[in-house]
Scaffold this motif. Structure first.
Motif, PDB file in Angstrom:
ATOM      1  N   ASN A  28     -17.385  -4.505  -3.221  1.00 28.35           N
ATOM      2  CA  ASN A  28     -16.011  -4.495  -3.496  1.00 28.35           C
ATOM      3  C   ASN A  28     -15.167  -3.958  -4.076  1.00 28.35           C
ATOM      4  O   ASN A  28     -13.319  -3.822  -3.711  1.00 28.35           O
ATOM      5  CB  ASN A  28     -16.124  -5.854  -4.825  1.00 28.35           C
ATOM      6  CG  ASN A  28     -17.172  -7.112  -4.367  1.00 28.35           C
ATOM      7  OD1 ASN A  28     -17.232  -7.256  -2.924  1.00 28.35           O
ATOM      8  ND2 ASN A  28     -17.438  -7.772  -5.140  1.00 28.35           N
ATOM      9  N   GLN A  29     -15.634  -3.499  -4.510  1.00 28.00           N
ATOM     10  CA  GLN A  29     -14.732  -2.346  -4.781  1.00 28.00           C
ATOM     11  C   GLN A  29     -13.694  -1.588  -3.854  1.00 28.00           C
ATOM     12  O   GLN A  29     -12.699  -0.845  -4.077  1.00 28.00           O
ATOM     13  CB  GLN A  29     -15.209  -1.089  -6.323  1.00 28.00           C
ATOM     14  CG  GLN A  29     -14.057  -0.203  -6.724  1.00 28.00           C
ATOM     15  CD  GLN A  29     -14.765   0.733  -7.739  1.00 28.00           C
ATOM     16  OE1 GLN A  29     -15.970   0.374  -7.888  1.00 28.00           O
ATOM     17  NE2 GLN A  29     -14.576   1.267  -8.122  1.00 28.00           N
ATOM     18  N   LEU A  30     -14.993  -1.148  -3.187  1.00 25.05           N
ATOM     19  CA  LEU A  30     -14.290  -0.238  -1.845  1.00 25.05           C
ATOM     20  C   LEU A  30     -13.444  -0.853  -1.342  1.00 25.05           C
ATOM     21  O   LEU A  30     -12.012  -0.400  -0.464  1.00 25.05           O
ATOM     22  CB  LEU A  30     -15.100  -0.171  -0.650  1.00 25.05           C
ATOM     23  CG  LEU A  30     -15.934   1.146  -1.541  1.00 25.05           C
ATOM     24  CD1 LEU A  30     -17.080   1.552  -0.437  1.00 25.05           C
ATOM     25  CD2 LEU A  30     -15.153   2.523  -1.035  1.00 25.05           C
ATOM     26  N   THR A  31     -13.403  -2.081  -1.104  1.00 23.34           N
ATOM     27  CA  THR A  31     -12.716  -3.729  -0.470  1.00 23.34           C
ATOM     28  C   THR A  31     -11.054  -3.892  -0.853  1.00 23.34           C
ATOM     29  O   THR A  31      -9.878  -3.167  -1.087  1.00 23.34           O
ATOM     30  CB  THR A  31     -13.557  -5.130  -0.894  1.00 23.34           C
ATOM     31  OG1 THR A  31     -14.283  -4.843   0.693  1.00 23.34           O
ATOM     32  CG2 THR A  31     -12.389  -6.064   0.205  1.00 23.34           C
ATOM     33  N   GLN A  32     -11.090  -3.582  -2.183  1.00 24.15           N
ATOM     34  CA  GLN A  32     -10.557  -3.572  -3.173  1.00 24.15           C
ATOM     35  C   GLN A  32      -9.557  -2.073  -3.047  1.00 24.15           C
ATOM     36  O   GLN A  32      -8.024  -2.440  -2.873  1.00 24.15           O
ATOM     37  CB  GLN A  32     -10.469  -4.266  -5.064  1.00 24.15           C
ATOM     38  CG  GLN A  32     -11.357  -5.068  -5.051  1.00 24.15           C
ATOM     39  CD  GLN A  32     -11.532  -5.432  -6.440  1.00 24.15           C
ATOM     40  OE1 GLN A  32     -11.599  -4.267  -7.320  1.00 24.15           O
ATOM     41  NE2 GLN A  32     -11.919  -6.552  -6.821  1.00 24.15           N
ATOM     42  N   ILE A  33     -10.185  -1.408  -3.033  1.00 20.92           N
ATOM     43  CA  ILE A  33      -9.280   0.114  -3.211  1.00 20.92           C
ATOM     44  C   ILE A  33      -8.611  -0.344  -1.537  1.00 20.92           C
ATOM     45  O   ILE A  33      -7.498   0.360  -1.415  1.00 20.92           O
ATOM     46  CB  ILE A  33      -9.923   1.021  -2.627  1.00 20.92           C
ATOM     47  CG1 ILE A  33     -10.863   1.382  -4.765  1.00 20.92           C
ATOM     48  CG2 ILE A  33     -10.209   2.457  -2.377  1.00 20.92           C
ATOM     49  CD1 ILE A  33     -11.694   2.459  -4.448  1.00 20.92           C
ATOM     50  N   GLU A  34      -9.221  -0.731  -0.470  1.00 22.19           N
ATOM     51  CA  GLU A  34      -8.405  -0.695   0.664  1.00 22.19           C
ATOM     52  C   GLU A  34      -7.495  -1.748   1.039  1.00 22.19           C
ATOM     53  O   GLU A  34      -6.630  -0.508   0.999  1.00 22.19           O
ATOM     54  CB  GLU A  34      -9.585  -0.751   2.027  1.00 22.19           C
ATOM     55  CG  GLU A  34     -10.696   0.291   2.111  1.00 22.19           C
ATOM     56  CD  GLU A  34      -9.836   1.716   2.571  1.00 22.19           C
ATOM     57  OE1 GLU A  34      -9.366   1.334   3.497  1.00 22.19           O
ATOM     58  OE2 GLU A  34     -11.074   2.573   2.752  1.00 22.19           O
ATOM     59  N   ASN A  35      -7.481  -2.275   0.507  1.00 14.98           N
ATOM     60  CA  ASN A  35      -6.119  -3.635   0.053  1.00 14.98           C
ATOM     61  C   ASN A  35      -4.935  -2.965  -0.559  1.00 14.98           C
ATOM     62  O   ASN A  35      -4.393  -2.681  -0.304  1.00 14.98           O
ATOM     63  CB  ASN A  35      -7.018  -4.747   0.039  1.00 14.98           C
ATOM     64  CG  ASN A  35      -7.739  -5.577   0.358  1.00 14.98           C
ATOM     65  OD1 ASN A  35      -7.955  -5.033   1.388  1.00 14.98           O
ATOM     66  ND2 ASN A  35      -8.917  -6.627  -0.473  1.00 14.98           N
ATOM     67  N   SER A  36      -5.537  -1.867  -1.746  1.00 15.50           N
ATOM     68  CA  SER A  36      -4.230  -1.205  -2.518  1.00 15.50           C
ATOM     69  C   SER A  36      -3.654  -0.448  -1.687  1.00 15.50           C
ATOM     70  O   SER A  36      -2.717  -0.281  -1.702  1.00 15.50           O
ATOM     71  CB  SER A  36      -4.933  -0.683  -3.577  1.00 15.50           C
ATOM     72  OG  SER A  36      -5.562  -2.259  -4.793  1.00 15.50           O
ATOM     73  N   LYS A  37      -4.906   0.543  -0.886  1.00 17.86           N
ATOM     74  CA  LYS A  37      -3.827   1.733   0.132  1.00 17.86           C
ATOM     75  C   LYS A  37      -2.839   0.681   1.195  1.00 17.86           C
ATOM     76  O   LYS A  37      -1.827   1.151   1.451  1.00 17.86           O
ATOM     77  CB  LYS A  37      -4.908   2.001   0.659  1.00 17.86           C
ATOM     78  CG  LYS A  37      -5.146   3.059  -0.023  1.00 17.86           C
ATOM     79  CD  LYS A  37      -7.306   3.847   0.816  1.00 17.86           C
ATOM     80  CE  LYS A  37      -6.620   4.594   1.781  1.00 17.86           C
ATOM     81  NZ  LYS A  37      -7.833   5.136   2.565  1.00 17.86           N
ATOM     82  N   ALA A  38      -3.500  -0.238   2.116  1.00 16.84           N
ATOM     83  CA  ALA A  38      -2.658  -1.295   2.533  1.00 16.84           C
ATOM     84  C   ALA A  38      -1.382  -1.587   1.906  1.00 16.84           C
ATOM     85  O   ALA A  38      -0.309  -1.749   2.365  1.00 16.84           O
ATOM     86  CB  ALA A  38      -3.098  -2.440   2.827  1.00 16.84           C
ATOM     87  N   LEU A  73      -5.806   6.723  -4.805  1.00 16.65           N
ATOM     88  CA  LEU A  73      -6.519   5.402  -4.376  1.00 16.65           C
ATOM     89  C   LEU A  73      -7.619   6.455  -3.639  1.00 16.65           C
ATOM     90  O   LEU A  73      -8.818   6.031  -3.644  1.00 16.65           O
ATOM     91  CB  LEU A  73      -5.520   4.616  -3.464  1.00 16.65           C
ATOM     92  CG  LEU A  73      -5.270   3.541  -4.501  1.00 16.65           C
ATOM     93  CD1 LEU A  73      -4.506   2.873  -2.937  1.00 16.65           C
ATOM     94  CD2 LEU A  73      -6.071   2.377  -5.025  1.00 16.65           C
ATOM     95  N   ASN A  74      -7.160   7.446  -2.368  1.00 16.93           N
ATOM     96  CA  ASN A  74      -8.109   8.109  -1.635  1.00 16.93           C
ATOM     97  C   ASN A  74      -9.187   8.790  -2.441  1.00 16.93           C
ATOM     98  O   ASN A  74     -10.613   8.795  -2.252  1.00 16.93           O
ATOM     99  CB  ASN A  74      -7.111   8.962  -0.817  1.00 16.93           C
ATOM    100  CG  ASN A  74      -6.430   8.439   0.068  1.00 16.93           C
ATOM    101  OD1 ASN A  74      -6.857   7.455   0.640  1.00 16.93           O
ATOM    102  ND2 ASN A  74      -5.506   9.293   0.671  1.00 16.93           N
ATOM    103  N   SER A  75      -8.955   9.018  -3.833  1.00 16.86           N
ATOM    104  CA  SER A  75      -9.893  10.105  -4.545  1.00 16.86           C
ATOM    105  C   SER A  75     -11.060   8.792  -4.806  1.00 16.86           C
ATOM    106  O   SER A  75     -12.264   9.085  -4.943  1.00 16.86           O
ATOM    107  CB  SER A  75      -8.716  10.439  -5.673  1.00 16.86           C
ATOM    108  OG  SER A  75     -10.221  10.889  -6.838  1.00 16.86           O
ATOM    109  N   ASP A  76     -10.188   8.036  -5.601  1.00 19.44           N
ATOM    110  CA  ASP A  76     -11.003   6.959  -6.423  1.00 19.44           C
ATOM    111  C   ASP A  76     -11.827   6.325  -4.838  1.00 19.44           C
ATOM    112  O   ASP A  76     -13.485   5.835  -4.939  1.00 19.44           O
ATOM    113  CB  ASP A  76     -10.402   5.226  -6.250  1.00 19.44           C
ATOM    114  CG  ASP A  76      -9.460   5.908  -7.510  1.00 19.44           C
ATOM    115  OD1 ASP A  76      -9.691   6.655  -8.283  1.00 19.44           O
ATOM    116  OD2 ASP A  76      -8.779   4.998  -8.135  1.00 19.44           O
TER     117      ASP A  76
END
Length: 144
Positions: A28-38, A73-76
């Motif tokens: 879920n955290q990875l999904t949120q990070i990907e969404n934030s990056k977008a 976000l990439n680091s996260d």
């Protein structure tokens, strides 16, 4: 049938459940990070387009801030990917240990059932032998 392995089985199953939840959280955290990056990418593109249409407007500071956010976000994402890999390794180890304990418990049950069957067979053999000896003794008495 209870076995001496039941406690260990419950503990391992609990560990597997905990790891499963932790994996779900990481995904879920990875999904949120990907969404934030977008979102960041969209905002950079939109701000750059707006600034391109107005020569007096500078988007440099905004774009720099968004690039820093993208870098964070990439680091996260790297950290979350690493943690997810660790959790998956833990899950595999816990699952392997669970299977080993289950195998030991199954062997214990099978041995206990086999021992019970041997005891029942011995008891049956003893009854048959006793009956045979009594018949033989009775036949000897009758023959005399």
């Amino acid at each position: 049938m209870k076995t001496p392995y039941d406690s260990a089985l419950r503990i391992r199953q609990s560990e597997i459940d905990d790891v499963r939840v932790a994996i779900s959280v990481q995904v879920n955290q990875l999904t949120q990070i990907e969404n934030s990056k977008a979102v960041v990418e969209t905002r950079i593109q939109r701000e750059t387009e707006i600034a391109a249409g107005d020569a007096l407007m500078s988007s440099f500071a905004f774009v720099q801030r968004m690039r820093a956010e993208r870098a964070r976000l990439n680091s996260d994402k790297v950290k979350a990917d690493t943690r997810l890999g660790q959790l998956r390794t833990e899950a595999v180890a816990a699952y392997g240990a669970l299977r080993a304990i289950e195998t030991a418990a199954d062997s214990f049950r099978a041995e206990a059932e086999s021992e019970l069957a041997r005891a029942e067979q011995t008891r049956s053999d003893d009854f048959a032998a006793t009956a045979f000896v009594r018949r033989q003794a009775g036949m000897r008495r009758n023959a005399q």
